[in-house]
Design a protein around this motif. Structure first.
Motif, mmCIF file in Angstrom:
data_model
loop_
_atom_site.group_PDB
_atom_site.id
_atom_site.type_symbol
_atom_site.label_atom_id
_atom_site.label_comp_id
_atom_site.label_asym_id
_atom_site.label_seq_id
_atom_site.Cartn_x
_atom_site.Cartn_y
_atom_site.Cartn_z
ATOM 1 N N LEU A 40 -6.587 11.249 3.060
ATOM 2 C CA LEU A 40 -6.470 11.997 1.909
ATOM 3 C C LEU A 40 -5.013 11.195 1.058
ATOM 4 O O LEU A 40 -4.634 11.695 -0.256
ATOM 5 N N LYS A 41 -4.294 10.207 1.836
ATOM 6 C CA LYS A 41 -3.219 9.726 1.084
ATOM 7 C C LYS A 41 -3.377 8.205 0.541
ATOM 8 O O LYS A 41 -2.600 7.573 0.151
ATOM 9 N N ALA A 42 -4.715 7.942 0.287
ATOM 10 C CA ALA A 42 -5.092 6.660 0.157
ATOM 11 C C ALA A 42 -4.446 6.158 -1.171
ATOM 12 O O ALA A 42 -4.401 4.867 -1.397
ATOM 13 N N LEU A 43 -4.202 6.940 -2.119
ATOM 14 C CA LEU A 43 -3.738 6.813 -3.484
ATOM 15 C C LEU A 43 -2.255 6.911 -3.594
ATOM 16 O O LEU A 43 -1.699 6.861 -4.764
ATOM 17 N N ASP A 44 -1.772 7.124 -2.421
ATOM 18 C CA ASP A 44 -0.080 7.255 -2.639
ATOM 19 C C ASP A 44 0.482 5.892 -3.066
ATOM 20 O O ASP A 44 -0.066 4.750 -2.455
#
Length: 209
Positions: A40-44
């Motif tokens: 869920l943090k792949a685009l951080d």
């Protein structure tokens, strides 16, 4: 209006997003809703992208959702079939600069990237990813769930079965048959049949031990 969801929010997912904005039908038939990714943090740390809205394993398709997958390798079919089992629909996503010549036949759920050329009388099955600047020569036959990377050349009459990965700048010579589950390494020149489940690379391409 359909809402496009991209499976996978890594580098290839971000690339698919940019292609989607320039694909046939964007803004008229579909808009981009976001990504699904088990991280869920792949685009951080990245800006100018829509959100990761859920994990692949948990997302339930909503009304007007449609999908495209950025994932290759052995996970490609698994992830896509998981969404299909939940009622998800994959759309044809074709960049507006791609050229599809006379009598090309396309199945469903294919992604065709920028400046790709699909030659005369080519038959392409379902759920394939054919990336930018690739050339598929006349009379080629491509099955299902394949990933063909950028700058690949498949010369006329080649046959690619299912679940095949062909990596960057490989050349598949005239009439070569690549069986199900095979992998072709980057920059390889393939001049003879590639057996199912094997990996070849080099010039000329040879099976890895």
């Amino acid at each position: 209006m359909k809402n496009l969801i991209i499976i996978g929010a890594g580098g290839m997912g971000r690339t698919v997003y940019s292609n989607a904005l320039e694909s046939v039908g964007y803004g008229e038939k579909f808009v981009v809703k976001g990504f699904i990714d088990d991280n869920l943090k792949a685009l951080d740390g990245f800006s100018n992208y829509p959100p990761v809205i859920d994990t692949i394993r948990d997302y339930l398709p909503q009304e007007n959702d449609v999908f495209v997958s950025s994932i290759g390798g052995v996970s490609r079919r698994v992830c896509m079939e998981e969404i299909i089992r939940r009622g998800g629909e994959f759309i044809e996503l074709i960049h507006q600069t791609a050229r599809l010549l006379t009598n090309v036949k396309l199945g469903k759920g294919n992604f065709i990237g920028a400046y790709t050329t699909i030659g005369n009388d080519v038959v392409i099955g379902d759920y394939n990813m054919i990336q930018s600047y690739t050339i598929i020569g006349h009379d080629a036959k491509i099955g299902n769930f394949n990933r063909i990377d950028t700058h690949v050349t498949c010369v006329g009459g080649t046959v690619i079965e299912d679940d095949v990965n062909i990596h960057t700048s490989a050349v598949i010579s005239h009439g070569v048959f690549i069986e199900t589950g095979a992998h072709v390494g980057a920059l390889s020149f393939v001049i003879k049949r590639v057996k199912a489940g094997t990996t070849v690379m080099g010039n000329p391409a040879k099976k890895l031990m």
